[in-house]
Scaffold this motif. Structure first.
Motif, PDB file in Angstrom:
ATOM      1  N   MET A   1       0.849  -1.197   0.000  1.00 27.99           N
ATOM      2  CA  MET A   1       0.000   0.000   0.000  1.00 27.99           C
ATOM      3  C   MET A   1       0.879   1.240   0.000  1.00 27.99           C
ATOM      4  O   MET A   1       1.864   1.327   0.728  1.00 27.99           O
ATOM      5  N   GLY A   2       0.571   2.213  -0.830  1.00 24.88           N
ATOM      6  CA  GLY A   2       1.391   3.404  -0.943  1.00 24.88           C
ATOM      7  C   GLY A   2       1.320   4.270   0.303  1.00 24.88           C
ATOM      8  O   GLY A   2       0.384   4.194   1.102  1.00 24.88           O
ATOM      9  N   LYS A   3       2.327   5.100   0.491  1.00 24.03           N
ATOM     10  CA  LYS A   3       2.389   6.010   1.625  1.00 24.03           C
ATOM     11  C   LYS A   3       1.324   7.086   1.485  1.00 24.03           C
ATOM     12  O   LYS A   3       1.098   7.624   0.412  1.00 24.03           O
ATOM     13  N   ILE A   4       0.683   7.409   2.620  1.00 29.22           N
ATOM     14  CA  ILE A   4      -0.366   8.437   2.609  1.00 29.22           C
ATOM     15  C   ILE A   4       0.269   9.805   2.398  1.00 29.22           C
ATOM     16  O   ILE A   4       1.242  10.166   3.058  1.00 29.22           O
ATOM     17  N   LYS A   5      -0.284  10.572   1.471  1.00 29.84           N
ATOM     18  CA  LYS A   5       0.231  11.912   1.174  1.00 29.84           C
ATOM     19  C   LYS A   5       0.014  12.831   2.376  1.00 29.84           C
ATOM     20  O   LYS A   5      -1.010  12.744   3.064  1.00 29.84           O
ATOM     21  N   PRO A   6       0.958  13.757   2.640  1.00 22.58           N
ATOM     22  CA  PRO A   6       0.835  14.663   3.795  1.00 22.58           C
ATOM     23  C   PRO A   6      -0.441  15.494   3.794  1.00 22.58           C
ATOM     24  O   PRO A   6      -1.024  15.738   4.859  1.00 22.58           O
ATOM     25  N   PHE A   7      -0.907  15.922   2.606  1.00 19.40           N
ATOM     26  CA  PHE A   7      -2.086  16.799   2.569  1.00 19.40           C
ATOM     27  C   PHE A   7      -3.347  16.096   3.067  1.00 19.40           C
ATOM     28  O   PHE A   7      -4.300  16.748   3.518  1.00 19.40           O
ATOM     29  N   VAL A   8      -3.369  14.754   3.017  1.00 17.28           N
ATOM     30  CA  VAL A   8      -4.540  13.996   3.447  1.00 17.28           C
ATOM     31  C   VAL A   8      -4.784  14.186   4.948  1.00 17.28           C
ATOM     32  O   VAL A   8      -5.928  14.152   5.411  1.00 17.28           O
ATOM     33  N   GLU A  10      -4.089  16.902   6.613  1.00 19.36           N
ATOM     34  CA  GLU A  10      -4.285  18.314   6.911  1.00 19.36           C
ATOM     35  C   GLU A  10      -5.739  18.553   7.344  1.00 19.36           C
ATOM     36  O   GLU A  10      -6.671  17.979   6.787  1.00 19.36           O
ATOM     37  N   LYS A  11      -5.934  19.400   8.363  1.00 18.89           N
ATOM     38  CA  LYS A  11      -7.248  19.612   8.976  1.00 18.89           C
ATOM     39  C   LYS A  11      -8.320  19.989   7.947  1.00 18.89           C
ATOM     40  O   LYS A  11      -9.413  19.419   7.931  1.00 18.89           O
ATOM     41  N   ASN A  12      -8.020  20.955   7.086  1.00 19.57           N
ATOM     42  CA  ASN A  12      -9.017  21.427   6.135  1.00 19.57           C
ATOM     43  C   ASN A  12      -9.392  20.361   5.119  1.00 19.57           C
ATOM     44  O   ASN A  12     -10.549  20.287   4.690  1.00 19.57           O
ATOM     45  N   PHE A  13      -8.420  19.527   4.729  1.00 18.23           N
ATOM     46  CA  PHE A  13      -8.731  18.455   3.781  1.00 18.23           C
ATOM     47  C   PHE A  13      -9.624  17.412   4.452  1.00 18.23           C
ATOM     48  O   PHE A  13     -10.540  16.877   3.823  1.00 18.23           O
ATOM     49  N   LEU A  14      -9.374  17.131   5.727  1.00 14.74           N
ATOM     50  CA  LEU A  14     -10.211  16.181   6.462  1.00 14.74           C
ATOM     51  C   LEU A  14     -11.637  16.713   6.613  1.00 14.74           C
ATOM     52  O   LEU A  14     -12.607  15.954   6.537  1.00 14.74           O
ATOM     53  N   ILE A  15     -11.767  18.038   6.799  1.00 15.70           N
ATOM     54  CA  ILE A  15     -13.103  18.648   6.881  1.00 15.70           C
ATOM     55  C   ILE A  15     -13.821  18.518   5.542  1.00 15.70           C
ATOM     56  O   ILE A  15     -15.010  18.184   5.485  1.00 15.70           O
ATOM     57  N   LEU A  16     -13.086  18.781   4.454  1.00 11.55           N
ATOM     58  CA  LEU A  16     -13.669  18.650   3.121  1.00 11.55           C
ATOM     59  C   LEU A  16     -14.104  17.214   2.867  1.00 11.55           C
ATOM     60  O   LEU A  16     -15.188  16.959   2.332  1.00 11.55           O
ATOM     61  N   MET A  17     -13.254  16.252   3.256  1.00 10.17           N
ATOM     62  CA  MET A  17     -13.586  14.833   3.084  1.00 10.17           C
ATOM     63  C   MET A  17     -14.835  14.467   3.894  1.00 10.17           C
ATOM     64  O   MET A  17     -15.703  13.729   3.418  1.00 10.17           O
ATOM     65  N   THR A  18     -14.932  15.009   5.114  1.00  6.65           N
ATOM     66  CA  THR A  18     -16.094  14.730   5.958  1.00  6.65           C
ATOM     67  C   THR A  18     -17.369  15.287   5.324  1.00  6.65           C
ATOM     68  O   THR A  18     -18.414  14.621   5.299  1.00  6.65           O
ATOM     69  N   GLY A  19     -17.262  16.513   4.804  1.00  9.60           N
ATOM     70  CA  GLY A  19     -18.409  17.114   4.131  1.00  9.60           C
ATOM     71  C   GLY A  19     -18.850  16.309   2.929  1.00  9.60           C
ATOM     72  O   GLY A  19     -20.049  16.095   2.710  1.00  9.60           O
ATOM     73  N   VAL A  20     -17.876  15.852   2.139  1.00  6.79           N
ATOM     74  CA  VAL A  20     -18.181  15.028   0.968  1.00  6.79           C
ATOM     75  C   VAL A  20     -18.848  13.718   1.402  1.00  6.79           C
ATOM     76  O   VAL A  20     -19.816  13.257   0.787  1.00  6.79           O
ATOM     77  N   PHE A  21     -18.333  13.123   2.486  1.00  5.65           N
ATOM     78  CA  PHE A  21     -18.885  11.862   3.004  1.00  5.65           C
ATOM     79  C   PHE A  21     -20.360  12.019   3.361  1.00  5.65           C
ATOM     80  O   PHE A  21     -21.219  11.236   2.936  1.00  5.65           O
ATOM     81  N   ILE A  22     -20.669  13.063   4.141  1.00  2.74           N
ATOM     82  CA  ILE A  22     -22.062  13.282   4.568  1.00  2.74           C
ATOM     83  C   ILE A  22     -22.951  13.623   3.374  1.00  2.74           C
ATOM     84  O   ILE A  22     -24.088  13.148   3.270  1.00  2.74           O
ATOM     85  N   ASN A  23     -22.428  14.446   2.464  1.00  2.66           N
ATOM     86  CA  ASN A  23     -23.202  14.845   1.287  1.00  2.66           C
ATOM     87  C   ASN A  23     -23.554  13.644   0.419  1.00  2.66           C
ATOM     88  O   ASN A  23     -24.691  13.523  -0.056  1.00  2.66           O
ATOM     89  N   GLU A  24     -22.585  12.776   0.205  1.00  2.00           N
ATOM     90  CA  GLU A  24     -22.839  11.590  -0.624  1.00  2.00           C
ATOM     91  C   GLU A  24     -23.804  10.632   0.052  1.00  2.00           C
ATOM     92  O   GLU A  24     -24.552   9.915  -0.625  1.00  2.00           O
ATOM     93  N   LEU A  25     -23.796  10.623   1.377  1.00  2.00           N
ATOM     94  CA  LEU A  25     -24.728   9.782   2.119  1.00  2.00           C
ATOM     95  C   LEU A  25     -26.167  10.143   1.767  1.00  2.00           C
ATOM     96  O   LEU A  25     -27.032   9.283   1.586  1.00  2.00           O
ATOM     97  N   GLY A  26     -26.423  11.455   1.639  1.00  2.78           N
ATOM     98  CA  GLY A  26     -27.773  11.902   1.307  1.00  2.78           C
ATOM     99  C   GLY A  26     -28.071  11.968  -0.166  1.00  2.78           C
ATOM    100  O   GLY A  26     -29.225  11.808  -0.585  1.00  2.78           O
TER     101      GLY A  26
END
Length: 419
Positions: A1-8, A10-26
């Motif tokens: 498995m490849g190494k996780i990129k540093p930006f992943v 990062e707080k703001n990227f995690l917030i964006l990912m969380t928003g995308v997760f919830i949005n796709e759920l609905g």
């Protein structure tokens, strides 16, 4: 498995990912419940075509809306637009259980929700480069799209069952709650807003004066680039896709002998195919882009012909595998734009691309609705599959598109490079 990129991390990227997760759920429930409710209220595939027309028309107007994002903080734009969208969806069950829901009101809400998305999309595309950095946009897009399509695959399939159990109206309430939670999640963003040009007047009067210049600026920026040729390709793809997807509720009822849950399975199959394309797209960035598109879209055409003619199980499998080429084209092209375009222009250029490309969608929705209503939804899938083969021939006949190198070497602005 490849190494996780540093930006992943990062707080703001995690917030964006969380928003995308919830949005796709609905959104999976929204896609199925909205279209099935239109079909339920109207009893006609033609109204399904009108509904898809209403939801895709805002995409054509997106280039008019995108410059407005430059006049407010990106965080505020994302929060407020998602909050308003949630309120709109909450009105559907409210009206249904009081005065009674009309199909035209439902179509109007679908239109307004789509219109709000045209405001948030360029902001999300712009902040992705701010959060992850231009050098990481291909990987960042792949992460987000993998999350989106994984969620779609997991929840769209089950969404059809949910809608069948609790009804379309109640299902849309779940979507409203999810979008409201997205708005709350985005309040935690802390990224730094890029500085506006020194000559930009922040007043309302200055905004009105600047808006036409910003609108024109997007057209001027892509002049002399190969982006217009890409736009023509996207117009064709969207036109063909919507001819088919407009008829998917009725097509799935035919294949599933009246079982409403089968519509969810077809959308899940589509998401799985797009997910597969998303996962492999970073691995394909070193392959000649022109040749890859010619081959993959010809293959998609053949597979979707099988979708129309074969029984349910092989039909689902071929529908899924035929969708792989869609995400490969989208991710590599959008990533190339995000990497080569100046940050201040990214939202406008991408929205201009998607706005013009979307012209084919409302037209395709009406064409698909008429064909499906006059003949059979199966015919529309055949039309779409043959169109994909013709599309690959179009690329083969264009020396510019046929000879495009891998996406890392594609120069979107050859005239500027020559200067």
């Amino acid at each position: 498995m490849g190494k996780i990129k540093p930006f992943v991390k990062e707080k703001n990227f995690l917030i964006l990912m969380t928003g995308v997760f919830i949005n796709e759920l609905g959104s999976g429930i929204y896609l199925i419940a909205g279209m099935l409710l239109v079909l339920e209220l109207s009893g006609s595939v033609l109204y399904s075509g009108i509904a898809v027309f209403a939801t895709t028309l805002p995409g054509v107007l997106g280039f008019l809306i995108a410059p407005l994002a430059n006049y407010m903080k990106y965080k505020n734009g994302l929060v407020s637009s998602n909050f308003i969208k949630a309120l709109l969806l909450f009105t559907i069950p409210l009206i249904h259980y009081t005065v009674g829901l009309d199909v035209w009101y439902l179509i109007a809400v679908l239109f307004l929700s789509s219109l709000l998305s045209q405001f948030t999309y360029p902001i999300e595309s712009t902040i992705l480069t701010i959060i992850a950095g231009k050098d990481n946009v291909v990987d960042a897009n792949a992460y987000l799209q993998t999350l989106r399509q994984s969620m779609d695959f997991i929840f769209i399939g089950s969404a059809g069952i949910i809608v069948a159990l609790i009804g379309s109206v109640n299902a849309l309430m779940i979507t409203g709650v999810c979008i409201f939670l997205v708005a709350v999640t985005y309040t935690f963003f802390t990224f730094k807003q890029p500085a506006q040009p020194d000559n930009q007047d922040p007043s309302f009067k200055g905004t009105l004066k600047q808006y036409p210049k910003d609108l024109k600026g997007g057209f001027i920026y892509i002049k002399g680039s190969i982006i217009p040729k890409m736009i023509i390709s996207a117009v064709i793809i969207n036109f063909l896709m919507v001819i088919m997807t407009t008829n998917m509720p009725a097509f799935s009822l035919i294949k599933g002998n009246g079982n409403e849950a089968i519509y969810g399975f077809y959308l899940a199959a589509l998401s799985l195919g797009i997910l597969a394309g998303t996962i492999i797209s970073p691995k394909l960035k070193h392959i000649d882009f022109g040749k890859m598109i010619i081959f993959t879209y010809a293959a998609s055409g053949v597979m979707w012909l099988g979708t129309a003619l074969l029984p349910l199980i092989p039909s689902l499998i071929l529908f899924s595998t035929g969708a792989v080429s869609i995400s490969i084209f989208n991710i590599l092209l959008i990533s190339s734009i995000q990497k080569q375009v100046e940050t201040h222009y990214i939202g406008r250029v991408i929205t201009l691309l998607t706005s013009i490309a979307t012209i084919g969608m409302p037209i395709g929705a009406l064409v698909g609705g008429v064909i499906g209503d006059s003949f059979s939804p199966v015919i529309t899938v055949i039309v779409g599959s043959m169109g994909m083969i013709i599309f690959s021939i179009y690329w083969l006949s264009s020396s510019v598109l046929r000879k495009l190198p891998n996406i890392e070497k594609v120069n979107l602005f050859p005239e500027r490079a020559a200067e």
